[in-house]
Design an enzyme around this catalytic site. Structure first.
Site, PDB file in Angstrom:
ATOM      1  N   SER A   1       0.846  -1.192   0.000  1.00 42.27           N
ATOM      2  CA  SER A   1       0.000   0.000   0.000  1.00 42.27           C
ATOM      3  C   SER A   1       0.887   1.250   0.000  1.00 42.27           C
ATOM      4  CB  SER A   1      -0.963  -0.044   1.195  1.00 42.27           C
ATOM      5  OG  SER A   1      -2.002   0.903   1.048  1.00 42.27           O
TER       6      SER A   1
ATOM      7  N   GLU B   1      -1.987  -2.582  -8.112  1.00 43.00           N
ATOM      8  CA  GLU B   1      -3.131  -2.931  -7.272  1.00 43.00           C
ATOM      9  C   GLU B   1      -3.569  -1.652  -6.576  1.00 43.00           C
ATOM     10  OE1 GLU B   1      -3.421  -3.045  -3.671  1.00 43.00           O
ATOM     11  OE2 GLU B   1      -1.476  -2.088  -3.435  1.00 43.00           O
TER      12      GLU B   1
ATOM     13  N   HIS C   1      -4.889  -5.463  -1.420  1.00 44.23           N
ATOM     14  CA  HIS C   1      -5.775  -5.319  -0.264  1.00 44.23           C
ATOM     15  C   HIS C   1      -6.852  -6.398  -0.316  1.00 44.23           C
ATOM     16  CE1 HIS C   1      -3.883  -1.380  -0.753  1.00 44.23           C
ATOM     17  NE2 HIS C   1      -4.190  -1.120   0.509  1.00 44.23           N
TER      18      HIS C   1
END
Length: 307
Positions: free
Chosen positions: A109, A207, A276
């Site tokens: 992330s 992502e 995630h």
């Protein structure tokens, strides 16, 4: 490319929060998992600090990172969570210290910015994988996600097939290159900086979470206009959680991917449970990988050294 040393039973890992504040209660509930796989855990001195939406001031978060890097007793650094704030540290990081003390660095992330900067500045292979308070402490944390930490103990070739999830081919082909990338929002944030991602002849992983199709469209358009899709070797599309359009009419996320990737001559495949999501397939970044759409698989070289 520098491969960090593998972990051994009894080693100590350091836990830091370089971005947003972790939920300390959840973080503490994640520690027994690491103890169960033979590791000791040391928390950063400022792990419970809060400075607005940051896990402490820039100086506090940076101090924890540098202390863990410089401490010879710490064999790996695992980030507590993502959120926002890692990019604020990059200009002040001592990259020579990292190069002198190469060790496992693990997170995803917002940590994507850190992965990219460290690779650009030192060549150290880092790891895109689940974190303590946001993932390990989650009730959905599953056996496959847990097993991904085993790659830190010995050189492990990772093999992703449709036994894990259904894979969709957008562009046929087979290609080999270093796998780079991570969170799409953070990849775009590197553009125009000295930490800008290098996609040339590399396999790009993307992502994200909470990004609706028009936002993904905007980010891919920026990557395209920055020339980052011109000579990319291949594209691995990971999980895009909570990406459903909030307003209609809208293009679908698949439409957006096809708009930007359908005209490429390199292999492009989506459906990977990387990001995630659960299961969360963790991978090293900066190692060689091969994407093969004909066999619908992704082969990734080990991320730790063969000692």
């Amino acid at each position: 490319m520098i491969l960090p040393e593998p972990l051994q039973n009894g080693d100590t890992i350091g836990v830091i929060a370089p971005a947003s504040p972790p939920d300390i209660k959840r973080l503490l509930t994640a520690i027994p998992f690491f103890e169960s796989i033979g590791l000791r855990v040391k928390l950063g001195k400022h792990i419970d600090c809060v400075h607005g939406y940051l896990a402490g001031t820039d100086e506090e978060r940076l101090a924890d990172f540098h202390e863990m890097i410089g401490d010879e007793a710490i064999k790996a650094i695992i980030c507590a969570r993502g959120g926002y704030g890692t990019g604020r540290l990059l200009d002040s990081i001592n990259y020579d210290l990292i190069a002198r003390n190469p060790k496992i660095i693990w997170g995803y992330s917002d940590i994507t910015f850190l992965h990219t900067a460290i690779r650009n500045k030192t060549g150290l292979v880092t790891f895109h994988g689940p974190m303590l308070s946001s993932d390990v402490a989650d009730s959905k944390f599953d056996n496959l996600s847990a097993s991904m930490f085993q790659q830190l103990f010995y050189p492990t070739e990772l093999y992703y097939t449709e036994a894990i999830s259904n894979l969709d081919v957008l562009v046929e082909g087979k290609a080999t290159g270093q796998i780079v990338g991570g969170n799409l929002s953070l990849i775009v944030n590197t553009l125009g900086t000295e930490y800008e991602i290098d996609t040339e002849h590399n396999i790009l992983l993307i992502e994200d979470i909470d990004e609706v199709p028009y936002r993904v469209d905007a980010m891919l358009n920026q990557l395209k206009q920055a020339g980052k899709l011109d000579q990319v070797a291949g594209i691995v599309i990971g999980d895009f959680a909570n990406s459903e359009p909030k307003k209609l009419p809208s293009l679908t996320l698949y439409d957006v991917f096809l708009d930007y990737f359908g005209c490429l001559t390199c292999p492009v495949m989506s459906g990977f449970k990387i990001g995630h999501c659960f299961p969360h397939f963790a991978i090293p970044l900066g190692v060689h990988a091969t994407i093969n759409t004909y066999k619908k698989n992704l082969l990734i070289s080990p991320g730790v050294a063969n000692t």
